[in-house]
Scaffold this active site. Structure first.
Site, PDB file in Angstrom:
ATOM      1  N   CYS A 133       0.834  -1.208   0.000  1.00  0.00           N
ATOM      2  CA  CYS A 133       0.000   0.000   0.000  1.00  0.00           C
ATOM      3  C   CYS A 133       0.869   1.258   0.000  1.00  0.00           C
ATOM      4  CB  CYS A 133      -0.922  -0.017   1.223  1.00  0.00           C
ATOM      5  SG  CYS A 133      -1.947   1.446   1.363  1.00  0.00           S
ATOM      6  N   CYS A 136      -0.437   4.197   2.145  1.00  0.00           N
ATOM      7  CA  CYS A 136      -0.263   4.010   3.599  1.00  0.00           C
ATOM      8  C   CYS A 136       1.201   4.219   3.994  1.00  0.00           C
ATOM      9  CB  CYS A 136      -0.664   2.601   4.037  1.00  0.00           C
ATOM     10  SG  CYS A 136      -2.103   1.915   3.252  1.00  0.00           S
ATOM     11  N   ASP A 137       2.106   3.632   3.236  1.00  0.00           N
ATOM     12  CA  ASP A 137       3.499   3.550   3.677  1.00  0.00           C
ATOM     13  C   ASP A 137       4.490   4.409   2.886  1.00  0.00           C
ATOM     14  OD1 ASP A 137       2.679   1.695   5.587  1.00  0.00           O
ATOM     15  OD2 ASP A 137       2.863   0.037   4.182  1.00  0.00           O
TER      16      ASP A 137
END
Ligand code: NAP
Length: 306
Positions: A133, A136-137
């Site tokens: 992701c 997200c990261d």
């Protein structure tokens, strides 16, 4: 306790659209979601091909609007992960990690999850360099070199997104041709922060505590090279979230739900919509279309069975 007439499993674009249509049609509607609403869409940084938005829209913002719209018509969202499904004399019984629900109709919209590479130490490095992701990261890799593996829309779009944070993005793909949309391919090829590694596969993930490098194998020459990177984002396709309904409804050999053209599954009271379904095009626009159709077919089913 709220007993739904239509139970929708999964609050991605397909599930939320189905909820808008079924609650607006007057059916007590409950959506079950195992995490937070959005599915893969909430993990998509920007969406530029969903009609009605002339400028790219954040996946998270779009899903929030869909959720608000579904709630406005009375749909209820509860948390829980589906674990088993059976048809009884009272209707359909769905077991979740939290409780058991019964309803007259079920719409399966559980979507997909990222496919993993299947390399020996892949899981060991999740959260220590390996991610599925980018939204997200990605920010964790500010000014660092990362790799993205895959050649579809997800890999190329997320590689482009990662150039916002990372000093360099290495895009690794097993063929010379990408399957992503032409416009995205052109942008990726023109992006000075993206280096292409074509006809290459990841042979080894290397690191002690955290990911340090990847061993790449050139499929044309057989040569191996070491690519030092702090992060690896895996975008090599999707696997359906259907383990829990295996053996109850018909699935294809990959586990996608088989439906007819009105999105009825092999059982008359169970319908499927979105990426979880066996189909050729997986887009937010097609998931939304599926959600509407599945809800209308479920409505017809309820009208005729009452
Ligand atoms: P995808 O289209 O299935 O592409 C997967 C990619 O990973 C392919 O390039 C494939 O290579 C490669 N691959 C598969 N297994 C591999 C392995 N074991 N090792 C290395 N590479 C491997 O998956 P996706 O990009 O996640 O997209 C899924 C669906 O969502 C698609 O229908 C896509 O169009 C849609 N989507 C749309 C948008 C958009 O419209 N904006 C954005 C994201 C996703 P080969 O090409 O050689 O098979």
């Amino acid at each position: 306790m709220f007993e739904p007439e239509i139970l929708i499993i999964g609050a991605g674009p397909a599930g939320l659209t189905a909820a808008i249509y079924s609650s607006r049609n007057g059916h007590p509607t409950l959506i079950l979601e195992k995490e937070v609403p959005g599915g893969q869409m909430a993990k998509t940084a920007f969406i530029e091909n969903y009609p009605g938005f002339s400028q790219p829209v954040k996946g998270f913002d779009l899903i929030q609007e869909m959720e608000t719209q579904a709630r406005r018509f009375g749909a209820i969202i509860e948390q829980g992960e589906a674990t088993a499904l059976k048809v009884t004399s009272k209707g359909i019984e769905l077991q979740t990690t939290i409780r058991t629900y019964t309803s007259k109709a079920v719409i399966i919209a559980t979507g997909t999850q990222p496919r993993s590479l299947g390399l020996e130490n892949e899981t060991q490095f999740i959260g220590k360099g390996i991610s599925y992701c980018a939204i997200c990261d990605g920010p964790l890799f500010k000014d660092k070199e990362v790799a993205v593996v895959g050649g579809g829309d997800s890999a190329l779009e997320e590689a482009e997104f990662l150039t916002r944070f990372c000093s360099r993005v290495h895009l690794i793909h097993r063929r010379d041709e990408f399957r992503a949309a032409r416009v995205v391919q052109e942008r990726v090829r023109a992006n000075p922060k993206i280096t292409l590694h074509l006809s290459q596969v990841i042979a080894k993930i290397i690191g002690k505590q955290n990911l340090e490098s990847l061993e790449l194998r050139d499929l044309k020459t057989g040569n191996s090279t070491i690519l030092p990177v702090s992060g690896l984002f895996v975008y090599i396709g999707l696997v359906p979230n259907t383990g829990w309904c295996q053996g109850v409804i018909a699935l294809d050999e990959q586990g996608f739900v088989i439906t007819d053209e009105k999105l009825q599954t092999s059982l008359p009271s169970i319908f499927a919509a979105g990426d979880v379904r066996k189909k050729s095009v997986r887009q937010i626009a097609t998931a939304v279309g599926d959600g509407a159709l599945a809800a209308m077919t479920a409505h017809e089913f309820l009208v005729h069975s009452s």
